[in-house]
Write an enzyme that holds these catalytic residues in place. Structure first.
Site, short mmCIF file in Angstrom:
data_model
loop_
_atom_site.label_atom_id
_atom_site.label_comp_id
_atom_site.label_asym_id
_atom_site.label_seq_id
_atom_site.Cartn_x
_atom_site.Cartn_y
_atom_site.Cartn_z
N LYS A 167 6.53 -10.41 5.24
CA LYS A 167 6.94 -11.15 4.03
C LYS A 167 8.18 -10.52 3.38
O LYS A 167 9.10 -11.22 2.99
CB LYS A 167 5.78 -11.15 3.01
CG LYS A 167 4.52 -11.85 3.53
CD LYS A 167 3.35 -11.71 2.58
CE LYS A 167 2.77 -10.33 2.48
NZ LYS A 167 2.08 -9.83 3.69
N GLN A 224 -0.39 -9.39 0.64
CA GLN A 224 -1.55 -9.54 1.54
C GLN A 224 -1.42 -10.85 2.33
O GLN A 224 -0.32 -11.28 2.59
CB GLN A 224 -2.87 -9.47 0.76
CG GLN A 224 -3.22 -8.09 0.22
CD GLN A 224 -2.49 -7.72 -1.05
OE1 GLN A 224 -2.51 -8.46 -2.01
NE2 GLN A 224 -1.86 -6.57 -1.08
N ASP A 280 0.83 -8.03 6.21
CA ASP A 280 1.83 -7.37 7.05
C ASP A 280 2.52 -8.31 8.03
O ASP A 280 2.95 -7.90 9.12
CB ASP A 280 1.21 -6.19 7.83
CG ASP A 280 0.61 -5.16 6.90
OD1 ASP A 280 1.11 -5.03 5.77
OD2 ASP A 280 -0.36 -4.49 7.30
N GLY A 295 2.67 -3.27 1.11
CA GLY A 295 3.82 -2.50 1.58
C GLY A 295 4.75 -3.48 2.26
O GLY A 295 4.43 -3.99 3.33
N HIS A 296 5.85 -3.81 1.62
CA HIS A 296 6.77 -4.82 2.15
C HIS A 296 8.05 -4.13 2.64
O HIS A 296 8.75 -3.50 1.86
CB HIS A 296 7.08 -5.87 1.08
CG HIS A 296 5.88 -6.69 0.70
ND1 HIS A 296 5.93 -7.73 -0.18
CD2 HIS A 296 4.60 -6.63 1.13
CE1 HIS A 296 4.72 -8.26 -0.30
NE2 HIS A 296 3.90 -7.61 0.48
P1 GDP Z 1 4.76 -7.41 4.85
O1 GDP Z 1 3.69 -6.62 4.18
O2 GDP Z 1 4.32 -8.81 5.14
O3 GDP Z 1 6.06 -7.39 4.11
O4 GDP Z 1 5.01 -6.72 6.26
P2 GDP Z 1 5.12 -5.13 6.55
O5 GDP Z 1 6.43 -4.65 6.06
O6 GDP Z 1 3.91 -4.42 6.08
O7 GDP Z 1 5.01 -5.12 8.13
C1 GDP Z 1 5.91 -5.77 8.94
C2 GDP Z 1 6.54 -4.72 9.88
O8 GDP Z 1 7.18 -5.39 10.94
C3 GDP Z 1 7.61 -3.89 9.22
O9 GDP Z 1 7.63 -2.62 9.82
C4 GDP Z 1 8.89 -4.66 9.53
O10 GDP Z 1 10.04 -3.83 9.53
C5 GDP Z 1 8.59 -5.15 10.91
N1 GDP Z 1 9.19 -6.44 11.29
C6 GDP Z 1 9.40 -7.53 10.53
N2 GDP Z 1 9.86 -8.55 11.27
C7 GDP Z 1 9.94 -8.09 12.53
C8 GDP Z 1 10.32 -8.68 13.78
O11 GDP Z 1 10.67 -9.85 13.89
N3 GDP Z 1 10.26 -7.87 14.89
C9 GDP Z 1 9.87 -6.58 14.83
N4 GDP Z 1 9.84 -5.87 15.95
N5 GDP Z 1 9.50 -5.99 13.68
C10 GDP Z 1 9.53 -6.74 12.56
P1 IMO Z 2 0.81 -6.55 2.43
O1 IMO Z 2 1.29 -7.21 1.15
C1 IMO Z 2 -2.48 -5.53 5.07
C2 IMO Z 2 -6.34 -4.68 3.21
C3 IMO Z 2 -6.85 -3.26 3.27
C4 IMO Z 2 -8.35 -3.51 3.26
C5 IMO Z 2 -8.48 -4.68 2.31
C6 IMO Z 2 -8.81 -4.31 0.88
O2 IMO Z 2 1.61 -5.37 2.81
O3 IMO Z 2 0.65 -7.57 3.50
P2 IMO Z 2 -7.52 -3.16 -1.13
O4 IMO Z 2 -6.67 -1.94 -1.18
O5 IMO Z 2 -6.83 -4.40 -1.54
O6 IMO Z 2 -8.82 -2.97 -1.83
O7 IMO Z 2 -7.91 -3.32 0.44
O8 IMO Z 2 -7.24 -5.36 2.36
N1 IMO Z 2 -4.99 -4.81 2.62
C7 IMO Z 2 -3.90 -5.09 3.33
N2 IMO Z 2 -3.73 -5.23 4.67
N3 IMO Z 2 -1.45 -5.74 4.23
C8 IMO Z 2 -1.60 -5.64 2.89
O9 IMO Z 2 -0.62 -5.95 2.03
C9 IMO Z 2 -2.87 -5.25 2.40
N4 IMO Z 2 -3.37 -5.03 1.15
C10 IMO Z 2 -4.66 -4.77 1.32
O10 IMO Z 2 -6.43 -2.62 4.45
O11 IMO Z 2 -8.78 -3.93 4.53
MG MG Z 3 2.68 -4.80 4.45
#
Ligand code: GDP
Ligand code: IMO
Ligand code: MG
Length: 428
Positions: free
Chosen positions: A16, A223, A13, A40-41
């Protein structure tokens, strides 16, 4: 041409999805190499927020190919929903989405096994997203799995039933009955039919031919390094190789093809699910980070645990991935903190260390912090690094010095546009 890799350096998270979307214009192909719908991207532009789970984050750009690589695990039901949602936004998936025949399939029974395994662990549960990731990768390495290419074979149903029989046997050892396989199965089979209608390809051949013809590729990780099956905080990890090497096995590219490795991290640190987290702030500061950063999971909606930046953990991730450029996300979330803490080492068994030891379990490592000045300015409208508050520049400079890798992109908000390039050797 070479391949660049973009991956998370923390517990996932990091942002990416946003950055892959921003960088997509510089590439011909965006390719996911591991993980599945546990990811979840999030992408934000034109006042719409999109969350992608299995599909690469370059999908909103026309003329770019998006490849779901062999290292990915696909749940046809979730995949179908994702594709349908994209069609609703006018994305031409026939044109731009490619799926590896060697990617493995998540069966409904994998999801049940995931839930049964977690339930049996009680308070020691991993905190899995319950998408069936662990059981699917277990069947892959156990040589029992079903692959996307199998759905094109005449005996697919026999293969499916053989695997299901195995799963039923395993399930009989668990005290778990909270599921209705029949209804899940009907939906799954329908989604498999849908998958058959998409572009299924021999992706390792495709990608190598693309490189030979001069196409540029960005490999998108899911991840983060601290969730890697080998190098993460085992057993509280996911079941795939999230690090740079995973892009080779998950796409069929040779290690000597890799050029830039973009390592993404948040200006602080979060974790969702169970497992150790040395710099976690189980107090009002952690609450504030969660509130300001909207730290709730994009896949499960669970609140993310929050804490200060952990440099030994970051250095470790930089080393095992060969990171060449750093990208710092969510800098805006730190606005308003009078002071910031950065973990520069640990107290471990009575001594001070500056690396990540074998175990970072609670009570074993105590973070040693360095205090830095915060900044009060709202930086979400910042367009040029030169105009950044001095304390933010000092924070960036301190991290670059400590980590030995340049920070080349700064993110100051969730939107595509809230992204600032920092010239490679800029100093504060
Ligand atoms: P990913 O899994 O690495 O793609 O990241 P996620 O989408 O799960 O989580 C990142 C969260 O931070 C999302 O809700 C984005 O919209 C938000 N986000 C990304 N970059 C920024 C930033 O620079 N500032 C803020 N406030 N939110 C951001
Ligand atoms: P992105 O790509 C954050 C965590 C889960 C749990 C562990 C194992 O959005 O960064 P799993 O479902 O793979 O068996 O879960 O890994 N986890 C993540 N945490 N971002 C993710 O993906 C994750 N994918 C799995 O919360 O602790
Ligand atoms: Mg994510």
């Amino acid at each position: 041409m070479a391949v660049d890799v973009l991956l998370g350096l923390q517990w996932g998270d990091e942002g990416k999805g946003k950055i892959v979307d921003v960088l997509t214009r510089e590439y011909d192909i965006i390719a996911r190499f591991q993980g599945g719908p546990n990811a979840g991207h999030t992408l934000e532009f034109e006042n719409i927020k999109h969350v992608l789970h299995t599909i690469p984050s370059g999908i909103f750009h026309q003329g770019i190919k998006n490849l779901v690589g062999n290292g990915v695990v696909i749940d046809p039901i979730i995949f179908k929903k994702e594709v349908e949602a994209l069609k609703g936004y006018g994305v031409n998936v026939n044109e731009s989405l490619l799926i590896s025949r060697k990617a493995h399939l998540i069966l409904p029974s994998h999801r049940i096994l995931d839930a049964a395994s977690e339930a049996s662990k009680g308070k020691n549960k991993i905190g899995s997203t319950l998408k069936g990731i662990g059981p699917t990768y277990m069947d892959k390495t156990g040589r029992n799995g079903l692959r996307v290419g199998d759905i094109e074979l005449d005996d697919f149903e026999q293969r499916y039933n053989a695997l299901l029989d195995k799963h039923r046997q395993i399930l009989s050892h668990y005290e778990y009955s909270d599921y209705n396989l029949d209804s899940m199965e009907a939906e799954w089979m329908e989604a498999v039919d849908y998958l058959r209608s998409l572009n299924l390809i021999d992706s390792e051949h495709y990608i190598n031919e693309a490189m030979k013809s001069g196409k540029s590729i960005l490999a998108e990780g899911a991840q983060g390094s601290l969730l890697d099956i080998d190098f993460g905080s085992y057993p509280f990890v996911t079941s795939s190789t999230t690090m740079c090497a995973g892009s080779c096995t998950g796409l069929g590219i040779a290690p000597n093809r890799i050029q830039e490795v973009f390592g993404i991290f948040k200006a602080y640190c979060t974790r969702v699910g169970s497992g150790p987290f040395p710099t976690e702030l189980d107090n009002e500061v952690g609450e504030l980070l969660r509130k300001n950063g909207h730290e709730f999971g994009a896949t499960t909606g669970r609140p993310r645990r929050c804490g200060w930046l952990d440099l030994p953990a970051l250095k470790y991730a930089i080393d095992i991935n060969g990171v060449t450029q750093l990208i710092m996300m969510k800098s805006d979330v730190l606005s308003g903190f009078e002071t910031l803490q950065v973990c520069v080492g640990y107290e471990y068994k009575g001594t001070k260390i500056d690396h990540l030891p074998y175990s970072i379990d609670e009570g074993l490592v105590k973070p040693i912090y360095k205090e830095l000045a915060g900044w009060s300015e709202d930086i979400t409208q910042l367009e040029h690094y030169d105009e950044a508050p001095q304390s933010l520049k000092d924070y960036v400079e301190f991290l670059q010095q400590e980590l030995g890798v340049p920070i080349t992109i700064l993110s100051v908000g969730p939107n595509r546009n809230q992204t600032i390039r920092i010239e490679k050797h800029a100093t504060a």
